[in-house]
Design a protein around this motif. Structure first.
Motif, PDB file in Angstrom:
ATOM      1  N   LEU A  22      -6.336  -0.262 -16.646  1.00 16.83           N
ATOM      2  CA  LEU A  22      -6.587   0.977 -15.910  1.00 16.83           C
ATOM      3  C   LEU A  22      -5.468   2.000 -16.005  1.00 16.83           C
ATOM      4  O   LEU A  22      -5.740   3.202 -16.086  1.00 16.83           O
ATOM      5  CB  LEU A  22      -6.940   0.657 -14.459  1.00 16.83           C
ATOM      6  CG  LEU A  22      -8.277  -0.080 -14.361  1.00 16.83           C
ATOM      7  CD1 LEU A  22      -8.482  -0.640 -12.975  1.00 16.83           C
ATOM      8  CD2 LEU A  22      -9.433   0.814 -14.751  1.00 16.83           C
ATOM      9  N   ARG A  32     -12.990   8.608 -13.861  1.00 18.40           N
ATOM     10  CA  ARG A  32     -14.026   7.813 -13.195  1.00 18.40           C
ATOM     11  C   ARG A  32     -14.297   6.554 -14.009  1.00 18.40           C
ATOM     12  O   ARG A  32     -14.392   6.603 -15.232  1.00 18.40           O
ATOM     13  CB  ARG A  32     -15.312   8.623 -13.084  1.00 18.40           C
ATOM     14  CG  ARG A  32     -16.470   7.885 -12.424  1.00 18.40           C
ATOM     15  CD  ARG A  32     -17.788   8.678 -12.477  1.00 18.40           C
ATOM     16  NE  ARG A  32     -17.699   9.963 -11.819  1.00 18.40           N
ATOM     17  CZ  ARG A  32     -17.938  11.138 -12.429  1.00 18.40           C
ATOM     18  NH1 ARG A  32     -18.276  11.193 -13.703  1.00 18.40           N
ATOM     19  NH2 ARG A  32     -17.850  12.258 -11.759  1.00 18.40           N
ATOM     20  N   ILE A  33     -14.446   5.433 -13.304  1.00 11.86           N
ATOM     21  CA  ILE A  33     -14.811   4.149 -13.902  1.00 11.86           C
ATOM     22  C   ILE A  33     -16.148   3.743 -13.287  1.00 11.86           C
ATOM     23  O   ILE A  33     -16.299   3.741 -12.062  1.00 11.86           O
ATOM     24  CB  ILE A  33     -13.747   3.066 -13.591  1.00 11.86           C
ATOM     25  CG1 ILE A  33     -12.360   3.480 -14.094  1.00 11.86           C
ATOM     26  CG2 ILE A  33     -14.178   1.716 -14.142  1.00 11.86           C
ATOM     27  CD1 ILE A  33     -12.235   3.616 -15.595  1.00 11.86           C
ATOM     28  N   ASN A  35     -18.728   0.537 -13.195  1.00 11.55           N
ATOM     29  CA  ASN A  35     -18.896  -0.870 -13.494  1.00 11.55           C
ATOM     30  C   ASN A  35     -20.389  -1.183 -13.539  1.00 11.55           C
ATOM     31  O   ASN A  35     -21.060  -1.160 -12.516  1.00 11.55           O
ATOM     32  CB  ASN A  35     -18.202  -1.712 -12.419  1.00 11.55           C
ATOM     33  CG  ASN A  35     -18.296  -3.188 -12.679  1.00 11.55           C
ATOM     34  OD1 ASN A  35     -18.999  -3.647 -13.571  1.00 11.55           O
ATOM     35  ND2 ASN A  35     -17.577  -3.957 -11.879  1.00 11.55           N
ATOM     36  N   ARG A  52     -11.911  -2.026  -8.712  1.00  8.38           N
ATOM     37  CA  ARG A  52     -12.012  -0.897  -7.779  1.00  8.38           C
ATOM     38  C   ARG A  52     -10.642  -0.567  -7.175  1.00  8.38           C
ATOM     39  O   ARG A  52     -10.211   0.584  -7.198  1.00  8.38           O
ATOM     40  CB  ARG A  52     -12.987  -1.199  -6.655  1.00  8.38           C
ATOM     41  CG  ARG A  52     -13.015  -0.108  -5.568  1.00  8.38           C
ATOM     42  CD  ARG A  52     -13.788  -0.510  -4.321  1.00  8.38           C
ATOM     43  NE  ARG A  52     -15.171  -0.787  -4.598  1.00  8.38           N
ATOM     44  CZ  ARG A  52     -16.136   0.142  -4.675  1.00  8.38           C
ATOM     45  NH1 ARG A  52     -15.841   1.406  -4.475  1.00  8.38           N
ATOM     46  NH2 ARG A  52     -17.374  -0.219  -4.937  1.00  8.38           N
ATOM     47  N   ALA A  55      -8.289   0.915  -9.787  1.00  5.09           N
ATOM     48  CA  ALA A  55      -8.697   2.276 -10.166  1.00  5.09           C
ATOM     49  C   ALA A  55      -8.371   3.271  -9.054  1.00  5.09           C
ATOM     50  O   ALA A  55      -7.785   4.328  -9.308  1.00  5.09           O
ATOM     51  CB  ALA A  55     -10.195   2.306 -10.491  1.00  5.09           C
ATOM     52  N   GLU A  56      -8.755   2.930  -7.846  1.00  2.00           N
ATOM     53  CA  GLU A  56      -8.531   3.853  -6.728  1.00  2.00           C
ATOM     54  C   GLU A  56      -7.047   4.043  -6.437  1.00  2.00           C
ATOM     55  O   GLU A  56      -6.631   5.133  -6.045  1.00  2.00           O
ATOM     56  CB  GLU A  56      -9.295   3.377  -5.496  1.00  2.00           C
ATOM     57  CG  GLU A  56     -10.803   3.538  -5.683  1.00  2.00           C
ATOM     58  CD  GLU A  56     -11.637   3.008  -4.525  1.00  2.00           C
ATOM     59  OE1 GLU A  56     -11.091   2.308  -3.629  1.00  2.00           O
ATOM     60  OE2 GLU A  56     -12.863   3.293  -4.524  1.00  2.00           O
ATOM     61  N   TYR A  62     -14.279   5.130  -8.569  1.00  2.00           N
ATOM     62  CA  TYR A  62     -14.890   3.875  -9.007  1.00  2.00           C
ATOM     63  C   TYR A  62     -16.315   3.828  -8.488  1.00  2.00           C
ATOM     64  O   TYR A  62     -16.562   4.096  -7.308  1.00  2.00           O
ATOM     65  CB  TYR A  62     -14.109   2.681  -8.461  1.00  2.00           C
ATOM     66  CG  TYR A  62     -14.743   1.339  -8.796  1.00  2.00           C
ATOM     67  CD1 TYR A  62     -14.405   0.662  -9.956  1.00  2.00           C
ATOM     68  CD2 TYR A  62     -15.686   0.760  -7.960  1.00  2.00           C
ATOM     69  CE1 TYR A  62     -14.978  -0.563 -10.282  1.00  2.00           C
ATOM     70  CE2 TYR A  62     -16.274  -0.468  -8.267  1.00  2.00           C
ATOM     71  CZ  TYR A  62     -15.913  -1.112  -9.424  1.00  2.00           C
ATOM     72  OH  TYR A  62     -16.493  -2.314  -9.734  1.00  2.00           O
TER      73      TYR A  62
END
Length: 142
Positions: A22, A32-33, A35, A52, A55-56, A62
């Motif tokens: 990440l 933005r990711i 899943n 999550r 990423a955040e 996320y």
């Protein structure tokens, strides 16, 4: 991480991410990711909450939209489309990137693009969608 595939200006797909991927993705400008992998699909898969949180913590959005091709629905396509409604550099991932590519094809087809052209384009990017055709067929627009 060198297996990221660009499908359009802001939508990219990749196989399973790890927490350690990440920071590099953030450096590459991803905001933005998404899943697309169901939890617990394999023993070596990191939990979505781990991805999550990582990423955040980097300031990335996320979104979880898990896809089981045997249960693929228009609602899941719409959820993916809603997730990308605000244009941001987005990386969608699943085990191989195929399901994330299927969603892109269905979104673009829903916006008027020819399904066979889209499938050919994605195939040219390295994703064989032939095994997904039965799941996609009910959702494709003529």
């Amino acid at each position: 991480m060198n297996n990221v595939v660009q499908l359009n200006a802001s939508y990219f797909v990749a196989p399973q991410l790890s927490e350690s991927d990440l920071a590099l993705l953030k450096e590459q400008g991803f905001e933005r990711i998404i899943n697309n992998r169901p939890e617990g699909e394999s023993d070596d898969q990191p939990a979505g909450d781990v991805i999550r949180t990582a990423a955040e913590s980097l300031g990335m959005e996320y979104v979880a939209n898990p896809i089981d091709l045997s249960k693929l629905s228009q609602e899941q396509v719409e959820a993916q489309e809603q997730a990308i409604s605000e244009e941001k550099k987005t990386l969608a991932f699943c085990r191989t990137g195929t399901r994330s590519s299927v969603l892109w094809v269905l979104m673009e087809n829903g916006n008027g693009q020819d399904a066979s052209d889209l499938v050919s384009y994605v195939s040219g990017k390295g994703f064989d969608l032939s095994r997904c055709s039965a799941a996609m067929a009910p959702l494709l627009k003529p």
